[in-house]
Write a protein that holds these residues in place. Structure first.
Motif, PDB file in Angstrom:
ATOM      1  N   GLN A 257       0.814  -1.213   0.000  1.00  0.00           N
ATOM      2  CA  GLN A 257       0.000   0.000   0.000  1.00  0.00           C
ATOM      3  C   GLN A 257       0.845   1.260   0.000  1.00  0.00           C
ATOM      4  O   GLN A 257       0.488   2.264  -0.630  1.00  0.00           O
ATOM      5  CB  GLN A 257      -0.952   0.006   1.193  1.00  0.00           C
ATOM      6  CG  GLN A 257      -1.931   1.184   1.175  1.00  0.00           C
ATOM      7  CD  GLN A 257      -2.956   1.107   2.286  1.00  0.00           C
ATOM      8  OE1 GLN A 257      -3.082   0.088   2.970  1.00  0.00           O
ATOM      9  NE2 GLN A 257      -3.709   2.186   2.486  1.00  0.00           N
ATOM     10  N   ALA A 261       1.604   5.897  -2.953  1.00  0.00           N
ATOM     11  CA  ALA A 261       2.025   7.306  -2.917  1.00  0.00           C
ATOM     12  C   ALA A 261       2.866   7.671  -4.127  1.00  0.00           C
ATOM     13  O   ALA A 261       3.013   8.850  -4.456  1.00  0.00           O
ATOM     14  CB  ALA A 261       2.795   7.586  -1.628  1.00  0.00           C
ATOM     15  N   SER A 267      -3.170  10.790  -4.492  1.00  0.00           N
ATOM     16  CA  SER A 267      -2.574  11.647  -3.467  1.00  0.00           C
ATOM     17  C   SER A 267      -1.745  10.803  -2.502  1.00  0.00           C
ATOM     18  O   SER A 267      -1.858   9.568  -2.455  1.00  0.00           O
ATOM     19  CB  SER A 267      -3.662  12.391  -2.699  1.00  0.00           C
ATOM     20  OG  SER A 267      -4.423  11.476  -1.924  1.00  0.00           O
ATOM     21  N   ASN A 268      -0.941  11.470  -1.701  1.00  0.00           N
ATOM     22  CA  ASN A 268      -0.078  10.789  -0.749  1.00  0.00           C
ATOM     23  C   ASN A 268      -0.881  10.019   0.295  1.00  0.00           C
ATOM     24  O   ASN A 268      -0.416   9.012   0.843  1.00  0.00           O
ATOM     25  CB  ASN A 268       0.824  11.819  -0.052  1.00  0.00           C
ATOM     26  CG  ASN A 268       1.890  11.174   0.792  1.00  0.00           C
ATOM     27  OD1 ASN A 268       2.738  10.445   0.284  1.00  0.00           O
ATOM     28  ND2 ASN A 268       1.865  11.430   2.104  1.00  0.00           N
ATOM     29  N   GLY A 269      -2.120  10.459   0.530  1.00  0.00           N
ATOM     30  CA  GLY A 269      -2.940   9.820   1.552  1.00  0.00           C
ATOM     31  C   GLY A 269      -3.311   8.384   1.257  1.00  0.00           C
ATOM     32  O   GLY A 269      -3.649   7.619   2.173  1.00  0.00           O
ATOM     33  N   TRP A 270      -3.263   7.989  -0.009  1.00  0.00           N
ATOM     34  CA  TRP A 270      -3.634   6.614  -0.375  1.00  0.00           C
ATOM     35  C   TRP A 270      -2.707   5.577   0.263  1.00  0.00           C
ATOM     36  O   TRP A 270      -3.081   4.416   0.374  1.00  0.00           O
ATOM     37  CB  TRP A 270      -3.610   6.454  -1.896  1.00  0.00           C
ATOM     38  CG  TRP A 270      -4.791   7.050  -2.578  1.00  0.00           C
ATOM     39  CD1 TRP A 270      -5.038   8.379  -2.764  1.00  0.00           C
ATOM     40  CD2 TRP A 270      -5.890   6.353  -3.170  1.00  0.00           C
ATOM     41  NE1 TRP A 270      -6.224   8.550  -3.445  1.00  0.00           N
ATOM     42  CE2 TRP A 270      -6.769   7.323  -3.711  1.00  0.00           C
ATOM     43  CE3 TRP A 270      -6.213   5.005  -3.313  1.00  0.00           C
ATOM     44  CZ2 TRP A 270      -7.940   6.984  -4.360  1.00  0.00           C
ATOM     45  CZ3 TRP A 270      -7.375   4.664  -3.964  1.00  0.00           C
ATOM     46  CH2 TRP A 270      -8.249   5.648  -4.477  1.00  0.00           C
ATOM     47  N   LYS A 271      -1.528   5.985   0.671  1.00  0.00           N
ATOM     48  CA  LYS A 271      -0.564   5.003   1.181  1.00  0.00           C
ATOM     49  C   LYS A 271      -0.981   4.425   2.530  1.00  0.00           C
ATOM     50  O   LYS A 271      -0.496   3.343   2.918  1.00  0.00           O
ATOM     51  CB  LYS A 271       0.830   5.625   1.283  1.00  0.00           C
ATOM     52  CG  LYS A 271       1.025   6.629   2.422  1.00  0.00           C
ATOM     53  CD  LYS A 271       2.433   7.194   2.411  1.00  0.00           C
ATOM     54  CE  LYS A 271       2.759   8.025   3.642  1.00  0.00           C
ATOM     55  NZ  LYS A 271       1.800   9.080   3.926  1.00  0.00           N
ATOM     56  N   ASP A 272      -1.900   5.113   3.252  1.00  0.00           N
ATOM     57  CA  ASP A 272      -2.300   4.577   4.555  1.00  0.00           C
ATOM     58  C   ASP A 272      -3.775   4.788   4.888  1.00  0.00           C
ATOM     59  O   ASP A 272      -4.189   4.584   6.024  1.00  0.00           O
ATOM     60  CB  ASP A 272      -1.432   5.183   5.666  1.00  0.00           C
ATOM     61  CG  ASP A 272      -1.364   6.707   5.599  1.00  0.00           C
ATOM     62  OD1 ASP A 272      -2.282   7.312   5.015  1.00  0.00           O
ATOM     63  OD2 ASP A 272      -0.389   7.270   6.122  1.00  0.00           O
ATOM     64  N   ASN A 273      -4.614   5.174   3.919  1.00  0.00           N
ATOM     65  CA  ASN A 273      -6.032   5.352   4.233  1.00  0.00           C
ATOM     66  C   ASN A 273      -6.836   4.092   3.888  1.00  0.00           C
ATOM     67  O   ASN A 273      -6.316   3.128   3.299  1.00  0.00           O
ATOM     68  CB  ASN A 273      -6.612   6.592   3.534  1.00  0.00           C
ATOM     69  CG  ASN A 273      -6.524   6.497   2.006  1.00  0.00           C
ATOM     70  OD1 ASN A 273      -6.292   5.434   1.453  1.00  0.00           O
ATOM     71  ND2 ASN A 273      -6.712   7.628   1.340  1.00  0.00           N
ATOM     72  N   ASP A 274      -8.119   4.107   4.250  1.00  0.00           N
ATOM     73  CA  ASP A 274      -8.959   2.916   4.076  1.00  0.00           C
ATOM     74  C   ASP A 274      -9.206   2.591   2.609  1.00  0.00           C
ATOM     75  O   ASP A 274      -9.236   1.411   2.224  1.00  0.00           O
ATOM     76  CB  ASP A 274     -10.299   3.112   4.797  1.00  0.00           C
ATOM     77  CG  ASP A 274     -10.156   3.080   6.310  1.00  0.00           C
ATOM     78  OD1 ASP A 274      -9.132   2.541   6.779  1.00  0.00           O
ATOM     79  OD2 ASP A 274     -11.052   3.594   7.002  1.00  0.00           O
TER      80      ASP A 274
END
Length: 394
Positions: A257, A261, A267-274
């Motif tokens: 996951q 990023a 966006s960078n948030g995809w690396k740790d969001n649901d």
């Protein structure tokens, strides 16, 4: 023509639809918003039988659209008239699971009696009624209330004009004997399969390079996942992820996951969001695409240089014939059918069937077989028959 006030309650709508149920036809148009939602928001429905017309407010508190939807989808005795009605029909299908039938689209009909490929509504009105439509309210926010008198006048005009144009257009089609040419096109417009949104089929609309089963399997799974995410959130699918990004992930799947990023378009948030976690679950679980689901290769054989020239000549012949009989070339034949004909295909081509064969297909075959040529007469390109009689020798 009697113009009603804006209909905002079920009783008034039911009375109107009961009268329209015995009409020969009703002209229908809708106003909707879909810029920020997945599902189009129906904001207004306009309808007229040529004697009376009304606008209906689907956003009014407590209104039940069932009488209107029943009229449009269940009453086979009333012809439903639209102009460029694909999106209108889609909305009705989304609400009912059914499409208006029988149906008549004036944009399609114009293709049979003119060379207009996709005539706009304003040009249609100017052509048939000889006046210009006020376009001032065209880009209004139809979801805002209250609607102004100018907005309602503009909206109802769409169907009152259409109700005047349709009988004249029908007379022209009857005079030319071209009404039957449109039957198949109208049935396509009313085909529910055209509007059924199957998430498992969404991958077919995305351009992907290659035919590797594992890549296409991920593409199918990701496209279905994105569709469901967009539906659940009621936002456009592109707000979840653009097609190019989805195709890139299918072709080059991230290993973990955190790699999301690095994906262009995320966006960078995809690396740790649901949502990123759900995406990775889809990627890891996607099976290869089964052989029986592989996209068909382009029909026909490669044209080659000579075949491409023959296809160009067929396209020229189509333009000439379209001008001669005053019919939109797109209604007669498509470019890929001409290319297939040039490549030697003879079966399954619409241009070799029915009225299309009589009006164009026969000449197209003769051109391929060397029996038709081109000439310039009075400054215009025309087709001419080739005299295949043997040339006498001395």
């Amino acid at each position: 023509m009697k113009i009603h006030d804006l209909i905002t309650d079920t009783a008034a709508l039911s009375d109107l639809c009961q009268r329209f149920a015995s009409a020969d036809f009703v002209a229908v148009d809708t106003e909707f918003m879909r810029e920020s939602t997945y599902w189009p928001l129906l904001c207004l429905v306009q309808i007229s039988d040529g004697k009376e017309a009304a606008a209906i407010d689907p956003l009014a508190d407590g209104i039940d659209l069932t009488p209107l939807l029943d009229l449009l989808t269940d009453n086979e005795d009333v012809l439903k008239i639209f102009h460029a009605g694909g999106q209108d029909v889609e909305i009705i299908y989304n609400l009912t699971g059914k499409t208006p039938h029988p149906i008549f689209d004036t944009q399609i009909a114009m293709m049979a009696i003119s060379q207009s490929e996709q005539i706009g509504y304003s040009n249609l009105v100017e052509t048939w009624l000889n006046f210009s439509v006020d376009k001032g309210a065209r880009f209004t926010d139809w979801s805002r209330r209250p609607l102004t008198d100018r907005q309602l006048e503009y909206a109802i005009g769409d169907v009152t004009h259409l109700a005047k144009i349709f009988p004249r257009m029908l007379d022209r089609l009857m005079e030319t004997g071209r009404g039957e040419w449109l039957n198949v096109e109208m049935e396509k417009l009313a085909d529910p399969e055209h509007y059924r949104n199957d998430p498992d089929e969404q991958w077919r609309r995305i351009r992907a390079q290659g035919r590797k089963p594992d890549v296409l399997g991920r593409l199918k799974a990701l496209a279905a996942w994105r569709e469901i995410e967009a539906q659940d959130k009621d936002i456009p699918r592109g707000r979840i992820m653009r097609d190019e990004t989805l195709a890139d992930i299918a072709a080059h799947p991230p290993r973990q996951q955190g790699d999301l990023a690095k994906v262009r378009g995320l966006s960078n948030g995809w690396k740790d969001n649901d949502i990123g976690k759900r995406l990775m679950d889809v990627v890891s679980a996607a099976p290869p695409l089964p052989v029986d689901e592989m996209p068909e290769r382009k029909r026909g054989t490669p044209l080659g240089k000579e075949g491409a020239l023959v296809a160009d000549l067929l396209k020229l012949l189509l333009k000439i014939r379209s001008r001669e009989i005053d019919v939109a070339s797109r209604l007669i034949a498509r470019s890929d059918d001409l290319e297939n004909l040039a490549a030697g295909v003879r079966k399954g081509l619409p241009l070799l069937e029915g009225w299309r064969y009589e009006q164009f297909g026969r000449d197209a075959l003769d051109l391929v077989e060397g029996k038709v040529a081109f000439a310039v007469k009075d400054g215009r390109i025309t087709k001419t028959r080739v005299d295949d009689r043997p040339v006498p020798t001395a």
